[in-house]
Design a protein around this motif. Structure first.
Motif, PDB file in Angstrom:
ATOM      1  N   ASN A   8     -14.725  17.776 -33.370  1.00 27.24           N
ATOM      2  CA  ASN A   8     -13.414  17.183 -33.640  1.00 27.24           C
ATOM      3  C   ASN A   8     -13.372  16.573 -35.035  1.00 27.24           C
ATOM      4  OD1 ASN A   8     -14.929  14.865 -33.370  1.00 27.24           O
ATOM      5  ND2 ASN A   8     -13.983  14.195 -31.469  1.00 27.24           N
ATOM      6  N   ASP A   9     -14.395  16.841 -35.840  1.00 25.72           N
ATOM      7  CA  ASP A   9     -14.474  16.357 -37.226  1.00 25.72           C
ATOM      8  C   ASP A   9     -13.885  17.416 -38.144  1.00 25.72           C
ATOM      9  OD1 ASP A   9     -15.088  15.275 -39.674  1.00 25.72           O
ATOM     10  OD2 ASP A   9     -17.197  14.899 -39.211  1.00 25.72           O
ATOM     11  N   ARG A  10     -12.806  17.061 -38.836  1.00 26.76           N
ATOM     12  CA  ARG A  10     -12.137  18.024 -39.723  1.00 26.76           C
ATOM     13  C   ARG A  10     -12.826  18.134 -41.079  1.00 26.76           C
ATOM     14  NH1 ARG A  10      -7.014  19.241 -37.740  1.00 26.76           N
ATOM     15  NH2 ARG A  10      -6.142  17.800 -36.207  1.00 26.76           N
ATOM     16  N   THR A  11     -13.741  17.221 -41.383  1.00 25.91           N
ATOM     17  CA  THR A  11     -14.441  17.232 -42.674  1.00 25.91           C
ATOM     18  C   THR A  11     -15.930  17.436 -42.402  1.00 25.91           C
ATOM     19  OG1 THR A  11     -14.641  14.822 -42.647  1.00 25.91           O
ATOM     20  CG2 THR A  11     -12.726  15.756 -43.739  1.00 25.91           C
ATOM     21  N   LEU A  12     -16.487  18.540 -42.891  1.00 27.88           N
ATOM     22  CA  LEU A  12     -17.800  18.986 -42.459  1.00 27.88           C
ATOM     23  C   LEU A  12     -18.868  18.846 -43.530  1.00 27.88           C
ATOM     24  CD1 LEU A  12     -16.818  22.313 -40.644  1.00 27.88           C
ATOM     25  CD2 LEU A  12     -16.993  20.005 -39.685  1.00 27.88           C
ATOM     26  N   VAL A  13     -20.094  18.658 -43.072  1.00 29.49           N
ATOM     27  CA  VAL A  13     -21.294  18.820 -43.881  1.00 29.49           C
ATOM     28  C   VAL A  13     -22.075  19.964 -43.248  1.00 29.49           C
ATOM     29  CG1 VAL A  13     -23.426  17.781 -44.712  1.00 29.49           C
ATOM     30  CG2 VAL A  13     -21.349  16.391 -44.549  1.00 29.49           C
ATOM     31  N   ILE A  14     -22.352  20.994 -44.036  1.00 28.71           N
ATOM     32  CA  ILE A  14     -22.983  22.217 -43.520  1.00 28.71           C
ATOM     33  C   ILE A  14     -24.439  22.240 -43.949  1.00 28.71           C
ATOM     34  CG2 ILE A  14     -22.829  24.735 -43.461  1.00 28.71           C
ATOM     35  CD1 ILE A  14     -19.883  24.266 -44.585  1.00 28.71           C
ATOM     36  N   ARG A  15     -25.324  22.507 -43.004  1.00 25.89           N
ATOM     37  CA  ARG A  15     -26.765  22.516 -43.289  1.00 25.89           C
ATOM     38  C   ARG A  15     -27.388  23.805 -42.791  1.00 25.89           C
ATOM     39  NH1 ARG A  15     -25.537  17.345 -41.380  1.00 25.89           N
ATOM     40  NH2 ARG A  15     -25.881  15.670 -42.902  1.00 25.89           N
ATOM     41  N   GLY A  16     -28.498  24.183 -43.427  1.00 27.47           N
ATOM     42  CA  GLY A  16     -29.206  25.373 -42.989  1.00 27.47           C
ATOM     43  C   GLY A  16     -30.568  25.486 -43.644  1.00 27.47           C
ATOM     44  N   ALA A  17     -31.144  26.668 -43.561  1.00 27.29           N
ATOM     45  CA  ALA A  17     -32.471  26.913 -44.133  1.00 27.29           C
ATOM     46  C   ALA A  17     -32.457  28.248 -44.879  1.00 27.29           C
ATOM     47  CB  ALA A  17     -33.530  26.927 -43.048  1.00 27.29           C
ATOM     48  N   ALA A  18     -33.247  28.327 -45.929  1.00 28.58           N
ATOM     49  CA  ALA A  18     -33.345  29.547 -46.733  1.00 28.58           C
ATOM     50  C   ALA A  18     -34.686  29.530 -47.467  1.00 28.58           C
ATOM     51  CB  ALA A  18     -32.186  29.632 -47.725  1.00 28.58           C
ATOM     52  N   GLU A  19     -34.928  30.561 -48.277  1.00 29.74           N
ATOM     53  CA  GLU A  19     -36.158  30.602 -49.067  1.00 29.74           C
ATOM     54  C   GLU A  19     -36.202  29.382 -49.996  1.00 29.74           C
ATOM     55  OE1 GLU A  19     -37.496  33.323 -52.760  1.00 29.74           O
ATOM     56  OE2 GLU A  19     -37.410  34.432 -50.842  1.00 29.74           O
ATOM     57  N   ALA A  20     -37.395  28.821 -50.158  1.00 28.30           N
ATOM     58  CA  ALA A  20     -37.568  27.630 -51.004  1.00 28.30           C
ATOM     59  C   ALA A  20     -36.986  27.861 -52.397  1.00 28.30           C
ATOM     60  CB  ALA A  20     -39.039  27.278 -51.103  1.00 28.30           C
ATOM     61  N   TYR A  21     -36.232  26.874 -52.852  1.00 32.76           N
ATOM     62  CA  TYR A  21     -35.634  26.830 -54.184  1.00 32.76           C
ATOM     63  C   TYR A  21     -34.597  27.927 -54.428  1.00 32.76           C
ATOM     64  CZ  TYR A  21     -39.687  23.815 -54.923  1.00 32.76           C
ATOM     65  OH  TYR A  21     -40.649  22.844 -54.805  1.00 32.76           O
ATOM     66  N   SER A  22     -34.210  28.657 -53.401  1.00 34.00           N
ATOM     67  CA  SER A  22     -33.200  29.695 -53.604  1.00 34.00           C
ATOM     68  C   SER A  22     -31.808  29.065 -53.723  1.00 34.00           C
ATOM     69  CB  SER A  22     -33.222  30.711 -52.455  1.00 34.00           C
ATOM     70  OG  SER A  22     -32.926  30.080 -51.218  1.00 34.00           O
ATOM     71  N   SER A  23     -30.891  29.831 -54.309  1.00 33.11           N
ATOM     72  CA  SER A  23     -29.502  29.399 -54.425  1.00 33.11           C
ATOM     73  C   SER A  23     -28.716  30.007 -53.260  1.00 33.11           C
ATOM     74  CB  SER A  23     -28.908  29.855 -55.756  1.00 33.11           C
ATOM     75  OG  SER A  23     -27.563  29.492 -55.854  1.00 33.11           O
ATOM     76  N   VAL A  24     -28.122  29.150 -52.450  1.00 33.94           N
ATOM     77  CA  VAL A  24     -27.409  29.603 -51.251  1.00 33.94           C
ATOM     78  C   VAL A  24     -25.913  29.623 -51.533  1.00 33.94           C
ATOM     79  CG1 VAL A  24     -26.923  29.116 -48.831  1.00 33.94           C
ATOM     80  CG2 VAL A  24     -29.204  28.645 -49.768  1.00 33.94           C
ATOM     81  N   ALA A  25     -25.325  30.790 -51.395  1.00 30.34           N
ATOM     82  CA  ALA A  25     -23.877  30.945 -51.569  1.00 30.34           C
ATOM     83  C   ALA A  25     -23.223  30.936 -50.192  1.00 30.34           C
ATOM     84  CB  ALA A  25     -23.564  32.242 -52.298  1.00 30.34           C
ATOM     85  N   LEU A  26     -22.168  30.156 -50.052  1.00 31.66           N
ATOM     86  CA  LEU A  26     -21.461  30.024 -48.775  1.00 31.66           C
ATOM     87  C   LEU A  26     -20.088  30.670 -48.854  1.00 31.66           C
ATOM     88  CD1 LEU A  26     -22.353  26.349 -47.904  1.00 31.66           C
ATOM     89  CD2 LEU A  26     -22.869  28.329 -46.491  1.00 31.66           C
ATOM     90  N   PHE A  27     -19.699  31.334 -47.736  1.00 32.73           N
ATOM     91  CA  PHE A  27     -18.405  31.996 -47.649  1.00 32.73           C
ATOM     92  C   PHE A  27     -17.718  31.545 -46.361  1.00 32.73           C
ATOM     93  CE2 PHE A  27     -21.271  34.549 -50.095  1.00 32.73           C
ATOM     94  CZ  PHE A  27     -20.528  34.977 -51.187  1.00 32.73           C
ATOM     95  N   LEU A  28     -16.465  31.116 -46.482  1.00 34.72           N
ATOM     96  CA  LEU A  28     -15.680  30.668 -45.343  1.00 34.72           C
ATOM     97  C   LEU A  28     -14.565  31.672 -45.092  1.00 34.72           C
ATOM     98  CD1 LEU A  28     -14.998  28.404 -43.269  1.00 34.72           C
ATOM     99  CD2 LEU A  28     -13.495  27.434 -45.016  1.00 34.72           C
TER     100      LEU A  28
END
Length: 223
Positions: A8-28
């Motif tokens: 019910n939170d309209r404002t999100l913090v998104i977390r996850g895991a990936a290769e160390a020091y990699s740049s993670v691109a997010l798509f909504l």
């Protein structure tokens, strides 16, 4: 690495895991959202609290890029359901057993089951005399039953109310108050006083009238 959720939170913090020091691109929902950098341990966080999302379903996908310019395959889709709308107040419809006149909420049964309706598959919080006494769950049709037979209610009037809580954690307003009167005490024996058409000597109970009207006293409003 994603986990799907309902919030019910309209404002999100998104977390996850990936290769160390990699740049993670997010798509909504297919559109580029932004990027985050994974730590040495591979954890990353993207703060999306600047945007207030409307209620609905959203799909998040991420890719990771390393220092050499290689880009990973897309992650599995992460589906978020934003639901900040409270459910409608539930309804308490009846009790079991309602002895005497059905539906008058006056009963000699002091161990009750309550029935009602609420949002489908919601958690129903039940209150007796202002105190939360437990929860139950409505079914796919919104029907719920609450077993309160473990408590022996004292004679008198008791008030019940209910609230509904949905998967996202939204809680409804209280239901209308449902009053139940417990009466386990038998009335005093009635008294027959007179008969109408008592011919001859009044009060001797001897009459030549074959059609009688009988009068007496009993507990007020008793049948």
């Amino acid at each position: 690495l994603f986990r799907s959720g309902i919030t019910n939170d309209r404002t999100l913090v998104i977390r996850g895991a990936a290769e160390a020091y990699s740049s993670v691109a997010l798509f909504l929902d297919g559109g580029y959202l932004g990027s985050a950098t994974a730590t040495k341990a591979g954890a990353w966080t993207f703060d999306y609290r600047a945007v207030s999302l409307a209620d609905g379903l959203y799909t998040l996908i991420a890719t990771a890029g390393d220092a050499a310019g290689n880009t990973s395959d897309p992650s599995a889709a992460f589906v978020v359901t934003v639901d900040a709308a409270a459910p409608l107040a539930p309804v308490i419809a009846g009790i079991t057993t309602d002895s005497g006149i059905a539906g008058d909420r006056i009963t000699r049964d002091n161990t009750l089951f309550l029935q009602g309706s609420a949002e489908a598959n919601s958690t129903v919080l039940v209150y007796a005399n202002g105190v939360n006494v437990g929860t139950t769950t409505s079914d796919a049709a919104g029907i719920w039953t609450f077993d309160y037979a473990g408590v022996t209610l004292a004679d008198g009037t008791h008030t019940f109310r209910a609230r509904a809580r949905d998967f996202a954690g939204n809680t409804s307003a209280y239901s209308a108050t449902f009053k139940v009167t417990i009466d386990t005490i038998a009335p005093a024996a009635p008294v027959i006083l007179t008969i109408g058409g008592d011919s001859g000597i009044a009060g001797d109970g001897i009459t030549n009238d074959r059609t009688l009207v009988i009068r007496g006293t009993a507990e007020a409003y008793s049948s």
